[in-house]
Design a protein around this motif. Structure first.
Motif, PDB file in Angstrom:
ATOM      1  N   ALA A  69       0.830  -1.210   0.000  1.00 44.09           N
ATOM      2  CA  ALA A  69       0.000   0.000   0.000  1.00 44.09           C
ATOM      3  C   ALA A  69       0.869   1.267   0.000  1.00 44.09           C
ATOM      4  O   ALA A  69       0.551   2.239  -0.688  1.00 44.09           O
ATOM      5  N   ILE A  70       1.963   1.253   0.732  1.00 44.34           N
ATOM      6  CA  ILE A  70       2.864   2.419   0.762  1.00 44.34           C
ATOM      7  C   ILE A  70       3.476   2.643  -0.615  1.00 44.34           C
ATOM      8  O   ILE A  70       3.530   3.776  -1.115  1.00 44.34           O
ATOM      9  N   ILE A  71       3.925   1.574  -1.248  1.00 46.37           N
ATOM     10  CA  ILE A  71       4.526   1.696  -2.583  1.00 46.37           C
ATOM     11  C   ILE A  71       3.470   2.129  -3.604  1.00 46.37           C
ATOM     12  O   ILE A  71       3.733   2.973  -4.469  1.00 46.37           O
ATOM     13  N   ALA A  72       2.268   1.557  -3.493  1.00 48.93           N
ATOM     14  CA  ALA A  72       1.179   1.949  -4.393  1.00 48.93           C
ATOM     15  C   ALA A  72       0.820   3.423  -4.200  1.00 48.93           C
ATOM     16  O   ALA A  72       0.568   4.142  -5.175  1.00 48.93           O
ATOM     17  N   LEU A  73       0.806   3.880  -2.955  1.00 52.04           N
ATOM     18  CA  LEU A  73       0.513   5.289  -2.678  1.00 52.04           C
ATOM     19  C   LEU A  73       1.584   6.191  -3.281  1.00 52.04           C
ATOM     20  O   LEU A  73       1.272   7.237  -3.851  1.00 52.04           O
ATOM     21  N   ALA A  74       2.843   5.782  -3.179  1.00 53.11           N
ATOM     22  CA  ALA A  74       3.929   6.589  -3.747  1.00 53.11           C
ATOM     23  C   ALA A  74       3.788   6.701  -5.263  1.00 53.11           C
ATOM     24  O   ALA A  74       3.906   7.793  -5.826  1.00 53.11           O
ATOM     25  N   GLY A  75       3.528   5.594  -5.933  1.00 55.79           N
ATOM     26  CA  GLY A  75       3.348   5.630  -7.383  1.00 55.79           C
ATOM     27  C   GLY A  75       2.134   6.440  -7.782  1.00 55.79           C
ATOM     28  O   GLY A  75       2.174   7.251  -8.713  1.00 55.79           O
ATOM     29  N   HIS A  76       1.040   6.236  -7.069  1.00 57.12           N
ATOM     30  CA  HIS A  76      -0.201   6.960  -7.337  1.00 57.12           C
ATOM     31  C   HIS A  76       0.016   8.466  -7.161  1.00 57.12           C
ATOM     32  O   HIS A  76      -0.400   9.276  -8.000  1.00 57.12           O
ATOM     33  N   ALA A  77       0.680   8.828  -6.074  1.00 58.06           N
ATOM     34  CA  ALA A  77       0.918  10.244  -5.783  1.00 58.06           C
ATOM     35  C   ALA A  77       1.834  10.873  -6.828  1.00 58.06           C
ATOM     36  O   ALA A  77       1.579  11.989  -7.294  1.00 58.06           O
ATOM     37  N   TRP A  78       2.904  10.169  -7.209  1.00 61.02           N
ATOM     38  CA  TRP A  78       3.828  10.754  -8.164  1.00 61.02           C
ATOM     39  C   TRP A  78       3.150  11.006  -9.510  1.00 61.02           C
ATOM     40  O   TRP A  78       3.320  12.068 -10.098  1.00 61.02           O
ATOM     41  N   VAL A  79       2.390  10.043 -10.006  1.00 58.46           N
ATOM     42  CA  VAL A  79       1.723  10.247 -11.299  1.00 58.46           C
ATOM     43  C   VAL A  79       0.758  11.423 -11.209  1.00 58.46           C
ATOM     44  O   VAL A  79       0.716  12.278 -12.101  1.00 58.46           O
ATOM     45  N   GLY A  80       0.011  11.516 -10.126  1.00 61.35           N
ATOM     46  CA  GLY A  80      -0.931  12.619  -9.962  1.00 61.35           C
ATOM     47  C   GLY A  80      -0.235  13.963  -9.848  1.00 61.35           C
ATOM     48  O   GLY A  80      -0.622  14.942 -10.496  1.00 61.35           O
ATOM     49  N   ILE A  81       0.810  14.022  -9.041  1.00 62.79           N
ATOM     50  CA  ILE A  81       1.539  15.281  -8.857  1.00 62.79           C
ATOM     51  C   ILE A  81       2.226  15.689 -10.158  1.00 62.79           C
ATOM     52  O   ILE A  81       2.201  16.859 -10.550  1.00 62.79           O
ATOM     53  N   TRP A  82       2.846  14.724 -10.840  1.00 63.45           N
ATOM     54  CA  TRP A  82       3.512  15.022 -12.109  1.00 63.45           C
ATOM     55  C   TRP A  82       2.510  15.596 -13.111  1.00 63.45           C
ATOM     56  O   TRP A  82       2.799  16.572 -13.793  1.00 63.45           O
ATOM     57  N   THR A  83       1.323  15.000 -13.172  1.00 65.83           N
ATOM     58  CA  THR A  83       0.302  15.469 -14.108  1.00 65.83           C
ATOM     59  C   THR A  83      -0.123  16.896 -13.793  1.00 65.83           C
ATOM     60  O   THR A  83      -0.207  17.745 -14.686  1.00 65.83           O
ATOM     61  N   VAL A  84      -0.388  17.164 -12.532  1.00 70.49           N
ATOM     62  CA  VAL A  84      -0.828  18.506 -12.138  1.00 70.49           C
ATOM     63  C   VAL A  84       0.266  19.533 -12.406  1.00 70.49           C
ATOM     64  O   VAL A  84       0.010  20.605 -12.979  1.00 70.49           O
ATOM     65  N   LEU A  85       1.500  19.216 -12.019  1.00 68.80           N
ATOM     66  CA  LEU A  85       2.584  20.173 -12.233  1.00 68.80           C
ATOM     67  C   LEU A  85       2.845  20.399 -13.724  1.00 68.80           C
ATOM     68  O   LEU A  85       3.120  21.524 -14.146  1.00 68.80           O
ATOM     69  N   THR A  86       2.765  19.346 -14.515  1.00 66.37           N
ATOM     70  CA  THR A  86       2.981  19.485 -15.954  1.00 66.37           C
ATOM     71  C   THR A  86       1.879  20.321 -16.594  1.00 66.37           C
ATOM     72  O   THR A  86       2.139  21.117 -17.493  1.00 66.37           O
ATOM     73  N   ASP A  87       0.661  20.149 -16.132  1.00 67.24           N
ATOM     74  CA  ASP A  87      -0.465  20.875 -16.714  1.00 67.24           C
ATOM     75  C   ASP A  87      -0.513  22.345 -16.295  1.00 67.24           C
ATOM     76  O   ASP A  87      -0.888  23.205 -17.088  1.00 67.24           O
ATOM     77  N   TYR A  88      -0.150  22.644 -15.054  1.00 66.73           N
ATOM     78  CA  TYR A  88      -0.407  23.984 -14.530  1.00 66.73           C
ATOM     79  C   TYR A  88       0.822  24.841 -14.270  1.00 66.73           C
ATOM     80  O   TYR A  88       0.693  26.042 -14.099  1.00 66.73           O
ATOM     81  N   VAL A  89       2.014  24.258 -14.194  1.00 67.44           N
ATOM     82  CA  VAL A  89       3.221  25.058 -13.965  1.00 67.44           C
ATOM     83  C   VAL A  89       3.973  25.142 -15.292  1.00 67.44           C
ATOM     84  O   VAL A  89       4.561  24.163 -15.740  1.00 67.44           O
ATOM     85  N   LYS A  90       3.926  26.303 -15.912  1.00 63.63           N
ATOM     86  CA  LYS A  90       4.493  26.465 -17.255  1.00 63.63           C
ATOM     87  C   LYS A  90       5.996  26.732 -17.242  1.00 63.63           C
ATOM     88  O   LYS A  90       6.685  26.412 -18.187  1.00 63.63           O
TER      89      LYS A  90
END
Length: 127
Positions: A69-90
């Protein structure tokens, strides 16, 4: 369209959008199952004290499930954070800095979680 600039496009966790999607969905599934197991435990064991909770959470199956669960949370969080930062931080410099900070935070939380579930002191009962 082919990228001839010589710069490789940085993608999320796996280098492929479809694999990142699978990582995030798999992470969500693992976290949902983990939540259901914990909820099921509390629904079937009323009045849980420290001794019962400690025995349950430090059992080998729960330690392994918690690690997954910890590893799954890390992967889940990274993909989500990467997506948000890529979309909104130019600004690429700011985005790189924020991504580096997020990677550092995720690694700290992963190692901290491992120490909590696999450390020596968790199951010790203070009298």
């Amino acid at each position: 369209m082919k990228n001839n600039s010589g710069v490789k496009s940085a993608t999320g966790l796996t280098g492929s959008g479809s694999r990142d999607w699978v990582v995030q969905r798999f992470g969500a599934l693992v976290l949902a199952l983990y939540s259901l197991v914990l909820l099921g435990y509390f629904l079937t064991h009323s009045g849980v004290g420290f001794v019962e909770w400690s025995a349950f959470i430090t059992s080998l199956p729960m330690r392994l499930f918690s690690l997954v669960a910890i590893i799954a949370l890390a992967g889940h969080a990274w993909v989500g954070i990467w997506t948000v930062l890529t979309d909104y931080v130019k600004s690429s410099g700011l985005r790189l800095l924020l991504q580096a900070l997020m990677v550092a935070a995720i690694l700290v939380y992963v190692f901290w979680g491992i120490m909590i579930f696999w450390g020596n002191g968790f199951g010790v009962i203070a009298v």
